[in-house]
Design an enzyme around this catalytic site. Sequence first.
Site, short mmCIF file in Angstrom:
data_model
loop_
_atom_site.label_atom_id
_atom_site.label_comp_id
_atom_site.label_asym_id
_atom_site.label_seq_id
_atom_site.Cartn_x
_atom_site.Cartn_y
_atom_site.Cartn_z
N GLN A 224 0.83 -1.20 0.00
CA GLN A 224 0.00 0.00 0.00
C GLN A 224 0.87 1.26 0.00
OE1 GLN A 224 -2.85 -2.29 3.13
NE2 GLN A 224 -3.30 -0.12 2.99
N ARG A 371 -8.34 -1.19 8.39
CA ARG A 371 -9.30 -0.21 7.90
C ARG A 371 -9.55 0.89 8.93
NH1 ARG A 371 -14.38 -1.60 3.91
NH2 ARG A 371 -14.56 0.52 3.12
N CYS A 372 -8.46 1.43 9.43
CA CYS A 372 -8.64 2.55 10.35
C CYS A 372 -7.37 3.37 10.43
CB CYS A 372 -9.05 2.08 11.73
SG CYS A 372 -7.75 1.38 12.73
N GLU A 742 -12.89 4.52 5.95
CA GLU A 742 -12.87 3.64 7.12
C GLU A 742 -14.00 3.88 8.10
OE1 GLU A 742 -9.18 5.05 8.31
OE2 GLU A 742 -8.03 3.73 7.04
#
Length: 796
Positions: A224, A371-372, A742
Amino acid sequence: MTSQALDEIKIGGLGSSRKRVEDDRFIRGKGNYTDDVVLPGMLHMEILRSPLPHARIKSIDASKAWEIPGVHLVLTGEMMATRNLAWMPTLSYDTQAVLATDKVRFQGQEVACVIADDPYIAKDACEAIEVDYEPLPPIVNPWQALAPDAPVIRDDKVSQADNVVYNWEVGDKAGTDRAFAQADVISKLELHYPRSHPSPIECCGSVADFNRATSKLTVYMTTQAPHIIRAAVAMVAELPEQMIRIISPDIGGGFGNKVPIYPGYVCSILASILLERPVKWIEDKTGNLISTGFARDIYLKGEMALRRDGKILGVRMHTDADHGAFFSDAQPSKFKIGLMHSAFAAYDVPVAHLTARGLYTNKAPGGVAYRCSFRVTEAMFFQERMVQAAADDLGMDQAEFRRMNFVKDDDFPHRTPFGFLTDSGQYAKCLDVGLAAIGYENFRKEQAEARERGRLLGLGISTMTEPLGAGNSREYDILGIKMFDSADLKVHMTGKAILRTGARGQGQGHETTWAQIVAHELGIPADDVTVEEGDTDTAPFGMGTYASRSTPVAGAAVAMVSRKIRAKARKLAAHLLEVSEEDIEWELGRFYVRSSPGRGVTIQECAMAAYSNMPDGMEPGLENTAYYDPPNLTWPFAVYIVTVEVDPETGVWDVLRMVAVDDCGVRINPMIVEGQIMGGLTEAYAMSSMQFITFDADGNCVGSNYMDYLLPSAWETPGYELHSEVVTPCPHHPIGAKGIGECAAVGGPAAFVNAVIDALTGTGVRNIDMPVLPDRVWEAITYRRDVSGAPPVRQD
Ligand code: CDP
């Protein structure tokens, strides 16, 4: 004369639900993922993993593996050590074993690698490696890690005398103590946010290709953050940075799992350098589930000081985070436990104090931001569970308690009790929209009537505000690298453009939405803008995509670079129209003469002039780069409300309705935003209801496949009712957007758990740890007690 401005929606600008351009190749099966990369002469790598969670390595005998035809190389820790590569630095100032030398420290840890003609030979050869282990006692939770006689897991570190990774605190201890001394009521809650795994459909992998003739190393990989990997490879392997090219091709989901640097990447790179052939490593699903990028596993002791009328006077939080054997996820350097202290940012809490302790255990490295934004998910979950318990302890209505304590609309920028500065929001309005949508008053009546007939209905509210868009660079860095981002825009002479950013999408739709920002700023139709990300040889330096930072930072850079292009195009327009720049006005897609609006030139005509008719002294071309260092984080807000029915006989609970009100400022692409919210809510539902990945008392990972670790399908997924009517533009973002990727995964879990606990009102049950499995609910109802989800401990 009427305006000749282009219709923004028609050209795919802001607010257009433009179809995702990337889906064209995905739905045709034409995506290009790391495993699709095939290079001439390519070899394949497999990893031998430890079956034991904690053991000393007495010897490794790889001689039988070397003898298998088709095997080219066997890498062990000892060989890595001779090249100073047995250990690597992590993104959190720790070290991590690449291949184990002295000990194995978690089940699934990388012990050796085989590189062979095909993956099957490599796998067979892994099994031929003989490792003699001397088992050591496993540590599977923080309490074992803290025991006075606990073995020191990280005895490789000279200064490490215990299993504590860090002790960190933030807030005002003395002030908080004073607030508690004045409280009418003190509400207490202990919670565990269990381990969860991002489990992207595509596992991790890399294809490393070192070319001896050019000395260039090209690595295709599932990262990523490609530029950070390039820098890390340059520093760790001592290769010149310009000779390293990292390419993240299409990525089949990341969710934070693809931020850390994994041993497999390092070994495939070293193998390619040694063998001078391309080496491919593709992780299998169990490898991914047991060894990479775990999230959460944090325990909370929370307390709220309350005034009888419902005012929150202060908050105390202590967290113990189980980081596994290596502290290897990314944190902003200043904040040891990520952004856990974003808790209570939406509430007007005068004073608060947080202590956080991190522990090593015999588990795979944990703590990734699934996802945060760093530790925000845990922060919001703890916050909203504590808020529900506090309202119950006061005998107050859930919604009223929240409304009373929310930061008010005219109180921005607001300094939170832990020191953040939130930017904007309309919290009470979001709540009202949610309550109206769910029919709050009616539901409460229905709930009371149902209870008289033995039916258990529950309603859970969760609100969240999330700091999205790290940096600014003043406060946020990873390993000293400042957090900002970038965009590079080249407008060709025909008015078509290519845009590259330092972000790297993994399914979020960047190729679609970044072009929309260009369309908004320049009037170039979005279909005329190609977006590329993920190749460090072509993209400008950026920190990558995680923590929903792309829109707040890279998206802002796209707007800023477009504005630079527009500024130059204005000069070209003045030249073409033979007036001074001051006499020029802009409307979408066109410059015109203020005194004579009919005389104008389009942005495309300006682009042609940049290459064919520029004024004397002007640099040719229409290209630019912007690096954007945000002044602050963006703070979206959301209210999630769930209603459930719990079966008192079995503990099975069903979602009746779920309402989501998200305020993420200006929505670039409303359809994509809704997709992000639905995906996040589904992950929230999965975490709260079914996903169970833990470690037994012997340190075995339980949940290492999709038979045990469940991903909800369309069948289980509840329907969602989404609301978009509250829009608070971000005051400091160039197009007023805040992050959204998110929010629902962050705020959603507490709504589901709160709903089940609400259904059990009257039983005395204050908490059931996630996942709220039917047997846990049944146990809570039957024995009228809380149910903890902490992993078991061996009694012998
Ligand atoms: O960093 P990441 O891309 O994961 O998250 P994000 O910046 O919140 O964006 C997720 C997707 O939603 C991107 O394609 C954004 O462009 C889009 N989005 C949007 O259309 N409007 C917003 N206000 C925020 C995001």
